[in-house]
Every structure is written in C-alpha cells, then in structure tokens.
Design a protein around this motif. Structure first.
Motif, PDB file in Angstrom:
ATOM      1  N   LEU A 137      -9.486  -0.839   0.072  1.00  0.00           N
ATOM      2  CA  LEU A 137      -9.454   0.117   1.184  1.00  0.00           C
ATOM      3  C   LEU A 137      -8.530   1.052   0.911  1.00  0.00           C
ATOM      4  O   LEU A 137      -7.369   0.861   0.735  1.00  0.00           O
ATOM      5  N   LEU A 138      -9.092   2.285   0.563  1.00  0.00           N
ATOM      6  CA  LEU A 138      -8.124   3.395   0.152  1.00  0.00           C
ATOM      7  C   LEU A 138      -7.903   4.666   1.156  1.00  0.00           C
ATOM      8  O   LEU A 138      -8.897   5.181   1.394  1.00  0.00           O
ATOM      9  N   ALA A 139      -6.665   4.246   1.856  1.00  0.00           N
ATOM     10  CA  ALA A 139      -6.610   5.135   3.024  1.00  0.00           C
ATOM     11  C   ALA A 139      -5.722   6.307   2.924  1.00  0.00           C
ATOM     12  O   ALA A 139      -4.446   6.289   2.598  1.00  0.00           O
ATOM     13  N   ILE A 161      -5.272  -3.048   0.076  1.00  0.00           N
ATOM     14  CA  ILE A 161      -5.253  -1.823   0.911  1.00  0.00           C
ATOM     15  C   ILE A 161      -4.252  -1.116   0.106  1.00  0.00           C
ATOM     16  O   ILE A 161      -3.297  -1.679  -0.139  1.00  0.00           O
ATOM     17  N   ILE A 162      -4.795   0.075  -0.128  1.00  0.00           N
ATOM     18  CA  ILE A 162      -3.927   0.985  -0.782  1.00  0.00           C
ATOM     19  C   ILE A 162      -3.905   2.500   0.346  1.00  0.00           C
ATOM     20  O   ILE A 162      -4.838   2.795   0.565  1.00  0.00           O
ATOM     21  N   ALA A 163      -2.588   2.614   0.690  1.00  0.00           N
ATOM     22  CA  ALA A 163      -2.576   3.464   1.748  1.00  0.00           C
ATOM     23  C   ALA A 163      -1.491   4.222   1.796  1.00  0.00           C
ATOM     24  O   ALA A 163      -0.337   4.089   1.261  1.00  0.00           O
ATOM     25  N   SER A 164      -1.416   5.606   2.267  1.00  0.00           N
ATOM     26  CA  SER A 164      -0.374   6.523   2.174  1.00  0.00           C
ATOM     27  C   SER A 164       0.399   6.286   4.075  1.00  0.00           C
ATOM     28  O   SER A 164      -0.415   6.259   4.872  1.00  0.00           O
ATOM     29  N   THR A 165       1.654   6.062   3.825  1.00  0.00           N
ATOM     30  CA  THR A 165       2.285   5.646   5.198  1.00  0.00           C
ATOM     31  C   THR A 165       2.865   7.101   6.077  1.00  0.00           C
ATOM     32  O   THR A 165       3.276   6.956   6.979  1.00  0.00           O
ATOM     33  N   PHE A 194      -3.973  -8.193   6.967  1.00  0.00           N
ATOM     34  CA  PHE A 194      -5.217  -8.107   6.608  1.00  0.00           C
ATOM     35  C   PHE A 194      -5.374  -7.708   5.200  1.00  0.00           C
ATOM     36  O   PHE A 194      -6.567  -6.936   5.041  1.00  0.00           O
ATOM     37  N   ALA A 195      -4.239  -7.548   4.645  1.00  0.00           N
ATOM     38  CA  ALA A 195      -4.632  -7.197   3.188  1.00  0.00           C
ATOM     39  C   ALA A 195      -4.037  -8.383   1.974  1.00  0.00           C
ATOM     40  O   ALA A 195      -3.195  -9.360   2.451  1.00  0.00           O
ATOM     41  N   ARG A 196      -5.074  -8.562   1.212  1.00  0.00           N
ATOM     42  CA  ARG A 196      -4.703  -9.784   0.211  1.00  0.00           C
ATOM     43  C   ARG A 196      -3.620  -9.119  -0.900  1.00  0.00           C
ATOM     44  O   ARG A 196      -2.598  -9.703  -1.118  1.00  0.00           O
ATOM     45  N   LYS A 197      -3.533  -7.786  -0.781  1.00  0.00           N
ATOM     46  CA  LYS A 197      -2.592  -6.856  -1.457  1.00  0.00           C
ATOM     47  C   LYS A 197      -2.313  -5.759  -0.966  1.00  0.00           C
ATOM     48  O   LYS A 197      -3.314  -4.952  -0.685  1.00  0.00           O
ATOM     49  N   LEU A 198      -0.888  -5.350  -0.951  1.00  0.00           N
ATOM     50  CA  LEU A 198      -0.846  -4.177   0.152  1.00  0.00           C
ATOM     51  C   LEU A 198      -0.038  -3.077  -0.848  1.00  0.00           C
ATOM     52  O   LEU A 198       1.101  -3.793  -1.298  1.00  0.00           O
ATOM     53  N   ILE A 199      -0.324  -1.962  -1.013  1.00  0.00           N
ATOM     54  CA  ILE A 199       0.377  -0.910  -1.645  1.00  0.00           C
ATOM     55  C   ILE A 199       0.312   0.418  -0.883  1.00  0.00           C
ATOM     56  O   ILE A 199      -0.365   0.979  -0.547  1.00  0.00           O
ATOM     57  N   ARG A 274       2.466  -9.575  -0.980  1.00  0.00           N
ATOM     58  CA  ARG A 274       1.616  -8.637  -0.336  1.00  0.00           C
ATOM     59  C   ARG A 274       1.883  -7.211  -0.899  1.00  0.00           C
ATOM     60  O   ARG A 274       1.528  -6.192  -0.514  1.00  0.00           O
ATOM     61  N   GLY A 275       2.542  -7.231  -2.102  1.00  0.00           N
ATOM     62  CA  GLY A 275       2.504  -5.741  -2.776  1.00  0.00           C
ATOM     63  C   GLY A 275       3.743  -4.929  -2.361  1.00  0.00           C
ATOM     64  O   GLY A 275       4.853  -5.537  -2.046  1.00  0.00           O
ATOM     65  N   PHE A 276       3.705  -3.646  -2.440  1.00  0.00           N
ATOM     66  CA  PHE A 276       4.924  -2.952  -2.445  1.00  0.00           C
ATOM     67  C   PHE A 276       5.550  -2.671  -1.157  1.00  0.00           C
ATOM     68  O   PHE A 276       6.517  -2.182  -0.983  1.00  0.00           O
ATOM     69  N   GLY A 277       4.750  -2.766  -0.028  1.00  0.00           N
ATOM     70  CA  GLY A 277       5.280  -2.723   1.319  1.00  0.00           C
ATOM     71  C   GLY A 277       5.090  -0.968   1.598  1.00  0.00           C
ATOM     72  O   GLY A 277       4.501  -0.443   1.043  1.00  0.00           O
ATOM     73  N   THR A 278       5.967  -0.881   2.695  1.00  0.00           N
ATOM     74  CA  THR A 278       5.721   0.722   3.181  1.00  0.00           C
ATOM     75  C   THR A 278       7.203   1.326   3.042  1.00  0.00           C
ATOM     76  O   THR A 278       8.215   0.681   3.144  1.00  0.00           O
TER      77      THR A 278
END
Length: 564
Positions: A137-139, A161-165, A194-199, A274-278
């Motif tokens: 998911l690229l948000a 999940i890769i998202a801009s905060t 809901f993410a296996r890995k979150l960036i 879960r990755g980088f966090g926010t």
C-alpha cells in the motif's frame, strides 16, 4: 450436470457443493477448506496444464491518491520500471468522484516470473485489489491509509505500508464546526496494526527540502523497501524515460531510497518489527505571529508577573496581539486576564487566556488584507510551487458581506446604518464577490490599501460589537466562578462557538449568546436552591457539544436552551 447431482450415494443434492474441481487429471475433487493446502505426494495424478492459467506468484500494489498528488505518474514509473526489469506487469486506475470526496485508486499487479518463453501463456491480471491480500500500500497522504484499512485492503500478514505522514485535510474535516481533524495518533495505530512492515515519514517535507515532489520520494521509498523485486536502477531508468523534471525527480527518489534503507537497517538491528514508524510533521511558524518573536525581552517583561505554567500560552497570545494591533492592545489583553489568574484557578486562567487571545484577534477585513499582502505569503507560495525563478500569479477569491465592509469604519459613523441593515436583511446581508490578482500592481494596491485602516480598528463598528460581547462573556465567567469553578470553566469554553465569517459568524454568536444566558440562569437557580450546579454544568457542556457537531444539531441545542 446429472453426474454432478449424483455425488453422494446416488441421491441428488439441492445445495451448492463445497468442492473445487482441480482439472481433467483429478479423479476426485478437493474440499474448499483444504484447496490452498499442498497435497500429499502421490495422492492424485498431476493435473494437466490449463490453458491461459499461470502458477507464477503475482504481487499487488495499491496507490490511493487524490488529484494533484502525482498518483498517475507514480503508477507509470512503477510499470515502466517493471517492464525495464523484464517483469510482466499491468497497471490500471479507477477515478474518484472529486478531490477529497473519493480518491483515485491506482492498482498494479506484477508477476514474479520473468523470462518466460513465447509458448508460455501470459499471466492473467486482475483490475481490482483483493481485500486482505494486498502486498504493498503506497499512500501519498496519511488519511488514505485509513481509507484503505476501512475498505479492508491491507493485512498484517502480508502488506507493506509505505505512507507519507503529512495531512491534507478532507472536506469533512474542514467543514466541521468544532475540531473535526482526525487524530493522527489513531491513524498511526491503525497503520501499525494492519502492516507487516510500515515505512511512514513526511514525504512532502522531504520533497520540499530537495526541490521535488512527494511522489518521487515515495518511489524511492518503495525501491528501498524491497517489497517489489524491481531494482533501483530500473526505477531510475523509468524516471529518465519519462523525461519530465528528471533531475528533481531523481533527487527525490534518492532521498526516499535513503529513508527506506535506514528503516530496513533499523528493523534489521532489532529496533522495531514494523519498520520506520512515523515522523511527526514539524510545526511551522504561526501566520498570526508575523515577525514578532515569541521570546523577545519585551514580551517576557510583559508576562513576568504571571504564573510560570501560564507563560507559554501568554507568549503566543501577546505576540499574536502585538502583530494584530500594537503593544497597548496586548496589555489590554493581559489586564482583562489578570482577575481570573488572581482567583487561583489555573485551569480557568488557561482557558480564558487561550480563548481571549483568539477572540481579540478576530479577522476583520483589515486583518485579511494584511495576511494576503505579506511578502512572506508570496515567498511561501513560490517555495511550495517550486517557482523560485519564474513569475507567479495569485488570485484571491474574496466575498465580503455588508457587515464586513462597514465593520471597519468608525462606530459613530455607521451605527445607524448597521441598525437599518439589520432590519432590512435580518437573515443575511448582501455580499460582494470579487477575484483579485494580488500579484499585479493594481490588485495588490486594492487589497493593501485596506491595511491603512488599522489605526481606526479600536473605534470601528466591528471592534465595538466584538469587545462588548467579550465583556459580557468575561462578566458571566466571573459571576459563575463565584458560584462554582467547574461551571465557570464551561462558560469560558463557550468562546469556542464564536467563529466564522458573515452569516456563519452571526449564527454562531447567536448560539453563544443563548448559551451564556441559559447557563447563567441555570447557575442562578442552582445558587438559590442550595448550590447543586451539576445541571447547569451539563447544560453548558451539552449545548456547546451539540453546536460543535454541526448545523444538523443546532436545533437540538436551541431546544435544550429553551427547556432550561
């Protein structure tokens, strides 16, 4: 069909069969609940090849975006990069209704099997994502993560999940009477769940830092995440092949790639599963503060006699009011606040300090003109649009109504006209809509000339009306505090209702006046009947909450006040 109906002991079955027919080579069907499990070796003969069906794994990627975020370009980059690396790929998009009422979804499916021969059947791609089976998911904006979770697309079992905060507030958040902004903490918690890995990071701030757009930064983060088997060089090739702002987009790509690489290193080092966090969005300077420093020695001297815990609020309030009018106006603010601080109730002092500063800096036509003609505004627009060298055109859409026009004039001059206008147009004043290009000499002067009326503000009709209502509010707070401190705090919070422009502000000040009257009457009755102020507190809090829910609840609030 007759054979299918005689599956169990020769008797036909009327319902659906819980089986999946595997192919011509299968002698027996498999139950649905075990269809996904690997079959034991030798259980059945191998199935024959099926025309047009591939067993290669497909990876899915969803980009939920709105107009202007570059989602279409991002989709094309990903598809072109996959083709450059030799992966079969398909991309599609489903347009939304309009900006922020329905996002446009861009969907990509990619086969992990490349180098297939000409005799192999091509993979069959889907046009839509499958809920719970999304790989990436690229948000481009954080609320889009929440939208996708609501629709059930991401899953903690398989979704990166890769998202801009950063946030672009939706229509529903903007039109709310109260604070309608969705809490970013809840979005962050949902994304992690809901993410296996979150960036997740502020791609917009990073893009501005490198003079590019957020979609290029997110492309780099996708490359660095390793969620797709596409190489970084293939992404770079896709950017160059697009031949649009190549240097800027490559800078953004490398910045996003570095962020995702650091996230992968941190995860590998055990700093989080879960990755980088926010990364929280850095707060910019308040436009209301203008050029007035919040920690200037003059401001520190002005607020020196107030409690230490209240000074952070006072620094902002005093700086805001000096920029709004002058030092004497800020001293008037402190003088109005002093009696409530001396009461020894820190909570009441904090509430009054905050709301009084906001109310005393009400936005009249003079204030709007000042904010729209400041050089810092044009510099910010240039920076945001990347037009540091070129010419920009800024068009301001203004629609002042009659009250806002004569409100900047002296009270004694227009009071009679205001009373006549109230009788003539009791349910709304005429408005003057206009489009002003403030980057032209004539347009700029047309707005800037209004700022010359700033010295007349203290004697203007609008100032007379606003400060009279402020004095009634402060008197009601003082009266209620003599009865009950909690009731006084609720009456102080009633200032939240005074907001908006034109008809909206007139409607909201009407609600404020009704709340003030109902709360003080209820408090007076409670004081006469023994001092139980619970009903008065509930009335004030409930009325305010109903009005802040929106226009649909205002009738309930009015009925509540009428029954009090």
């Amino acid at each position: 069909m007759r054979r299918l109906r005689r599956l169990r002991r020769g008797r036909p079955r009327g319902g659906a069969l819980s089986v999946v027919l595997r192919g011509h080579g299968d002698r027996e069907p498999d139950p649905v609940d075990v269809a996904r499990e690997p079959r034991a070796a030798g259980r059945h003969p191998p199935a024959r090849g099926r025309h047009g069906v591939t067993d290669a794994r497909l990876l899915s990627l969803l980009i939920p975006a709105v107009g202007g975020q570059g989602g279409g370009v991002l989709l094309e980059w990903i598809v072109d990069a996959a083709i450059a690396d030799g992966y079969p790929v398909h991309g599609t998009s489903i347009p939304g209704v309009a900006q922020r009422t329905g996002s446009t979804t861009y969907y990509v499916e990619l086969s992990t099997e490349r180098g297939a021969s000409a005799d192999d059947p091509p993979p069959i791609f889907s046009l839509y994502p499958v809920p719970g089976a999304l790989d990436v998911l690229l948000a481009p904006e954080f609320l889009e993560v929440g939208r996708s979770i609501e629709l059930g697309f991401p899953s903690a079992a398989c979704t990166t999940i890769i998202a801009s905060t950063h946030r672009l507030f939706s229509i529903h958040e903007k039109i709310a009477t109260g604070r309608g902004i969705y809490p970013i903490e809840r979005l962050d918690a949902a994304a992690r769940a809901f993410a296996r890995k979150l960036i997740a990071f502020d791609a917009l701030a990073l893009a501005r830092e490198h003079g590019t757009e957020a979609n290029a930064v997110l492309l780099g983060a996708l490359a660095g995440s390793g969620a797709l088997p596409i190489t970084a060089d293939a992404y770079r090739h896709a950017i160059r092949a697009k031949n649009v702002q190549v240097d800027a987009n490559l800078r953004g790509f490398e910045a996003g790639l570095a962020v995702a690489t650091r996230a992968a290193d941190a995860t590998g080092a055990g700093e989080g599963s879960r990755g980088f966090g926010t990364t929280p969005l850095a707060a910019g300077p308040s436009p209301a503060a203008g050029g007035q420093a919040l920690s200037s020695p003059d401001i520190e001297r002005m607020i020196g006699g107030f409690p230490e815990g209240l000074r952070p609020v006072l620094r902002h309030g005093v700086a805001r009011l000096i920029d709004y009018q002058d030092r004497a106006y800020a001293e008037r603010y402190l003088g109005r606040l002093r009696p409530f601080v001396d009461e020894g109730d820190p909570e009441l002092g904090r509430i009054v300090a905050r709301h009084l500063a906001v109310w005393m800096s009400y936005e009249d036509a003079v204030r709007v003109a000042e904010l729209k003609t400041r050089m810092s505004r044009f510099e910010r627009i240039r920076k945001e649009k990347g037009a540091s060298d070129g010419e920009i055109v800024v068009t301001d859409f203004l629609k002042p109504d009659l009250d806002e026009i004569y409100g900047v004039l002296p009270y004694r001059l227009v009071a009679w006209f205001a009373r006549w206008a109230e009788r003539r147009w009791p349910y709304g004043r005429p408005a003057l809509g206009q489009h002003v290009k403030t980057t032209t000499v004539s347009g700029y002067l047309r707005v800037w000339l209004l700022t010359l009326l700033r010295p007349l503000r203290p004697i203007s009709y609008r100032a007379h009306e606003e400060h009279a209502r402020i004095d009634r509010w402060l008197a009601a707070i003082a009266r209620c505090h003599a009865w009950d401190g909690v009731l006084a705090c609720e009456v102080a919070r009633a200032a939240q209702l005074v907001k908006g422009y034109g008809d909206v502000r007139r409607r909201m000040t009407g609600h404020f006046d009704r709340l003030l009257e109902a709360a003080t009457k209820a408090g007076a009755r409670a004081a006469e009947n023994g001092g139980d102020f619970a009903a008065a507190r509930e009335l004030a809090a409930r009325y305010r909450a109903l009005v802040l829910q929106g226009p649909e609840s205002e009738a309930k609030a009015a009925a509540l006040a009428a029954d009090a």
